[in-house]
Write a protein that holds these residues in place. Structure first.
Motif, PDB file in Angstrom:
ATOM      1  N   ALA A 130      61.284  27.687  90.311  1.00 11.63           N
ATOM      2  CA  ALA A 130      59.728  27.139  90.408  1.00 11.63           C
ATOM      3  C   ALA A 130      59.975  25.920  90.446  1.00 11.63           C
ATOM      4  N   ASN A 131      61.222  25.174  91.121  1.00  9.60           N
ATOM      5  CA  ASN A 131      61.843  23.461  90.915  1.00  9.60           C
ATOM      6  C   ASN A 131      62.422  23.399  92.941  1.00  9.60           C
ATOM      7  N   SER A 132      62.775  24.603  93.176  1.00 12.50           N
ATOM      8  CA  SER A 132      63.283  24.584  94.855  1.00 12.50           C
ATOM      9  C   SER A 132      64.785  23.847  94.474  1.00 12.50           C
ATOM     10  N   GLU A 192      65.173  10.507  85.679  1.00 12.96           N
ATOM     11  CA  GLU A 192      64.879  10.072  85.097  1.00 12.96           C
ATOM     12  C   GLU A 192      65.721  10.145  83.284  1.00 12.96           C
ATOM     13  N   SER A 193      64.597   9.934  82.241  1.00 11.22           N
ATOM     14  CA  SER A 193      65.249   9.820  80.940  1.00 11.22           C
ATOM     15  C   SER A 193      65.711  11.075  80.483  1.00 11.22           C
ATOM     16  N   ALA A 194      66.829  11.456  79.872  1.00  8.28           N
ATOM     17  CA  ALA A 194      67.063  12.604  79.043  1.00  8.28           C
ATOM     18  C   ALA A 194      67.478  12.813  77.940  1.00  8.28           C
ATOM     19  N   PRO A 195      67.216  13.560  77.156  1.00 10.53           N
ATOM     20  CA  PRO A 195      68.324  13.492  75.376  1.00 10.53           C
ATOM     21  C   PRO A 195      70.112  13.631  75.652  1.00 10.53           C
ATOM     22  N   SER A 196      70.924  13.084  75.243  1.00  8.00           N
ATOM     23  CA  SER A 196      72.175  13.387  75.402  1.00  8.00           C
ATOM     24  C   SER A 196      72.091  15.010  74.664  1.00  8.00           C
ATOM     25  N   HIS A 197      72.281  15.130  74.014  1.00  8.61           N
ATOM     26  CA  HIS A 197      72.119  16.266  73.230  1.00  8.61           C
ATOM     27  C   HIS A 197      70.790  17.395  72.894  1.00  8.61           C
ATOM     28  N   ILE A 198      70.290  18.210  73.651  1.00  6.68           N
ATOM     29  CA  ILE A 198      69.003  18.852  73.109  1.00  6.68           C
ATOM     30  C   ILE A 198      70.093  20.282  72.316  1.00  6.68           C
ATOM     31  N   ASN A 199      69.573  20.287  70.702  1.00  2.95           N
ATOM     32  CA  ASN A 199      70.358  20.717  69.693  1.00  2.95           C
ATOM     33  C   ASN A 199      68.864  22.666  69.769  1.00  2.95           C
ATOM     34  N   THR A 259      86.245  23.414  92.779  1.00  5.85           N
ATOM     35  CA  THR A 259      85.575  24.192  94.364  1.00  5.85           C
ATOM     36  C   THR A 259      84.264  23.656  94.563  1.00  5.85           C
ATOM     37  N   MET A 260      83.549  23.603  93.198  1.00  2.72           N
ATOM     38  CA  MET A 260      82.016  23.396  93.231  1.00  2.72           C
ATOM     39  C   MET A 260      82.044  21.509  93.662  1.00  2.72           C
ATOM     40  N   ILE A 261      83.162  20.248  93.364  1.00  4.06           N
ATOM     41  CA  ILE A 261      83.140  19.002  93.686  1.00  4.06           C
ATOM     42  C   ILE A 261      83.626  19.140  94.535  1.00  4.06           C
ATOM     43  N   LYS A 262      83.869  19.885  95.963  1.00  2.00           N
ATOM     44  CA  LYS A 262      84.292  20.340  96.836  1.00  2.00           C
ATOM     45  C   LYS A 262      83.120  20.064  98.045  1.00  2.00           C
ATOM     46  N   MET A 263      83.050  21.366  97.262  1.00  2.00           N
ATOM     47  CA  MET A 263      81.386  21.981  97.949  1.00  2.00           C
ATOM     48  C   MET A 263      80.115  20.802  97.641  1.00  2.00           C
ATOM     49  N   ARG A 264      79.848  19.550  96.745  1.00  2.30           N
ATOM     50  CA  ARG A 264      79.295  18.282  97.008  1.00  2.30           C
ATOM     51  C   ARG A 264      78.166  18.789  96.375  1.00  2.30           C
ATOM     52  N   VAL A 265      78.016  19.976  95.163  1.00  3.73           N
ATOM     53  CA  VAL A 265      76.828  20.282  94.380  1.00  3.73           C
ATOM     54  C   VAL A 265      76.389  19.215  93.885  1.00  3.73           C
ATOM     55  N   ASP A 266      75.157  19.139  93.502  1.00  2.00           N
ATOM     56  CA  ASP A 266      73.753  18.154  93.515  1.00  2.00           C
ATOM     57  C   ASP A 266      74.295  18.359  91.866  1.00  2.00           C
ATOM     58  N   GLY A 267      75.191  19.337  90.530  1.00  2.00           N
ATOM     59  CA  GLY A 267      75.291  19.036  89.467  1.00  2.00           C
ATOM     60  C   GLY A 267      75.456  20.404  88.580  1.00  2.00           C
ATOM     61  N   LEU A 306      69.348  18.994  84.480  1.00  2.00           N
ATOM     62  CA  LEU A 306      70.267  18.878  85.652  1.00  2.00           C
ATOM     63  C   LEU A 306      69.134  17.645  86.819  1.00  2.00           C
ATOM     64  N   LEU A 307      67.405  18.633  86.461  1.00  2.00           N
ATOM     65  CA  LEU A 307      66.925  17.640  87.109  1.00  2.00           C
ATOM     66  C   LEU A 307      66.514  16.239  86.661  1.00  2.00           C
ATOM     67  N   HIS A 308      66.328  16.131  85.607  1.00  2.00           N
ATOM     68  CA  HIS A 308      66.159  14.873  84.964  1.00  2.00           C
ATOM     69  C   HIS A 308      67.322  13.994  85.746  1.00  2.00           C
ATOM     70  N   THR A 309      68.297  14.279  85.766  1.00  2.00           N
ATOM     71  CA  THR A 309      69.639  13.537  85.693  1.00  2.00           C
ATOM     72  C   THR A 309      69.947  13.005  86.576  1.00  2.00           C
ATOM     73  N   VAL A 310      69.857  13.937  87.260  1.00  2.00           N
ATOM     74  CA  VAL A 310      69.533  13.628  89.492  1.00  2.00           C
ATOM     75  C   VAL A 310      68.505  12.867  90.111  1.00  2.00           C
TER      76      VAL A 310
END
Length: 323
Positions: free
Chosen positions: A77-79, A304-311, A101-109, A297-301
């Motif tokens: 839903a968010n491409s 946007e502001s996002a909580p550091s803990h979602i309980n 491997t994911m770091i080398k692939m340069r993923v976004d999150g 991850l969307l908020h971060t990339v």
């Protein structure tokens, strides 16, 4: 000159005119095509995903399939393109390699449920240094530079499980406990929270605590041995998904009629509740983790502001509540 000859000459002249016109049209230069738009540098096609996120589980297990299903729906839903990885069995080295491997692939999150939070700190920090935000879920790595944690407070989850056991056994009786990996913080805190509650608020006796150390076979053997050694126990408590799954197999094989209190909702656990092979399950609302992972991850990339803990909290599920 006869009429017939004049007619033939006129026809020849007309034919020559037609030929001349056709040759001229073929030789004329074609009209120039309208100029095409210059290629856009750096722009993605409409079909391309806006972001690519990776999810790394501690192992391949049905428990995580539901999380993936919800994550995929929210991602679509968010491409967002998803890369989902997991070792076949619990393996810290493989999980670290998947991060690399994911770091080398340069993923976004990246979202990861770390098997050993301390061992994953260098890989998580390496991703952060590369500008790739990392979200931990289920098990936290607070000493790392992860951007957020999604999941419950495991000490409180264990205490809640002790409360459920107390209610079920009316404060008395004997229990057997099978836990996961002794040194993993989430599982250690869950066990401590439950044992603290039982010792402070009940007269329930804990006969033995076993640790499967990430092995389904060991979980099954542990519980078989504990049952043989303590045949008069009242309740079995399983504190991780491997032990929960193994307890279902054990109850089916032995036809036991004792209480089983477990943690983690899965399709086979739901079936066991309905069939009476489990008494009570502590759900961590795992099904919403997929939504939370993609959303965080969307908020971060996007900056946007996002909580550091979602309980995500915990709740009890029984056969009656399912019905």
């Amino acid at each position: 000159m006869s009429v017939t000859l004049r007619t033939w000459l006129l026809l020849v002249v007309i034919l020559c005119l037609f030929i001349a016109i056709a040759v001229y049209k073929d030789a004329a230069p074609a009209a120039p095509a309208p100029p095409s738009a210059p290629p856009s540098s750096g722009q993605k096609n409409v079909q391309d995903p806006a972001y690519t996120f990776g999810i790394i589980y501690p192992m391949a297990h049905s428990f995580y399939e539901v999380i993936t299903q919800y994550a995929e729906k929210t991602a679509a839903a968010n491409s967002v393109q998803l890369l989902v990885k997991a070792p076949e069995e619990i393996n810290i080295e493989q999980q670290i390699q998947m991060m690399e491997t994911m770091i080398k692939m340069r993923v976004d999150g990246i979202a990861i449920d770390p098997i050993d939070p301390d061992a994953l700190i260098p890989a998580i920090n390496k991703a952060a240094d590369a500008g790739i935000p990392v979200v931990c879920f289920e098990t936290d790595a607070p000493a790392s530079r992860r951007s957020a944690y999604i999941g419950p407070d495991h000490y409180k989850s264990g205490a809640y499980m002790g409360e459920i056991v107390n209610k079920l056994m009316k404060g008395k009786g004997m229990v057997l406990v099978e836990s996961g990996m002794a040194d993993v913080s989430s599982q250690k805190n869950r066990l401590t929270g439950m044992l603290d509650y039982l010792s402070r608020h009940t007269e329930i006796q804990v006969l033995e605590v076993g640790y499967n150390e990430g092995s389904s076979d060991k979980a099954l053997k542990d519980m078989e041995r504990m049952i043989d050694d303590h045949p008069h126990f009242d309740t079995l408590i399983t504190l991780d998904i491997l032990s929960s799954t193994a307890s279902i197999l054990l109850w089916k094989a032995k036809g036991l009629k004792r209480n089983v209190v477990s943690i983690g909702m899965m399709p086979n656990v739901k079936e066991a509740l309905i069939n009476g092979q489990m008494t009570s399950v502590i759900s961590q609302d795992e099904q919403v983790w997929g939504d939370d992972i993609i959303g965080q991850l969307l908020h971060t990339v996007r900056g946007e502001s996002a909580p550091s803990h979602i309980n995500t909290g915990v709740r009890e599920v029984t056969k009656d509540s399912l019905e």
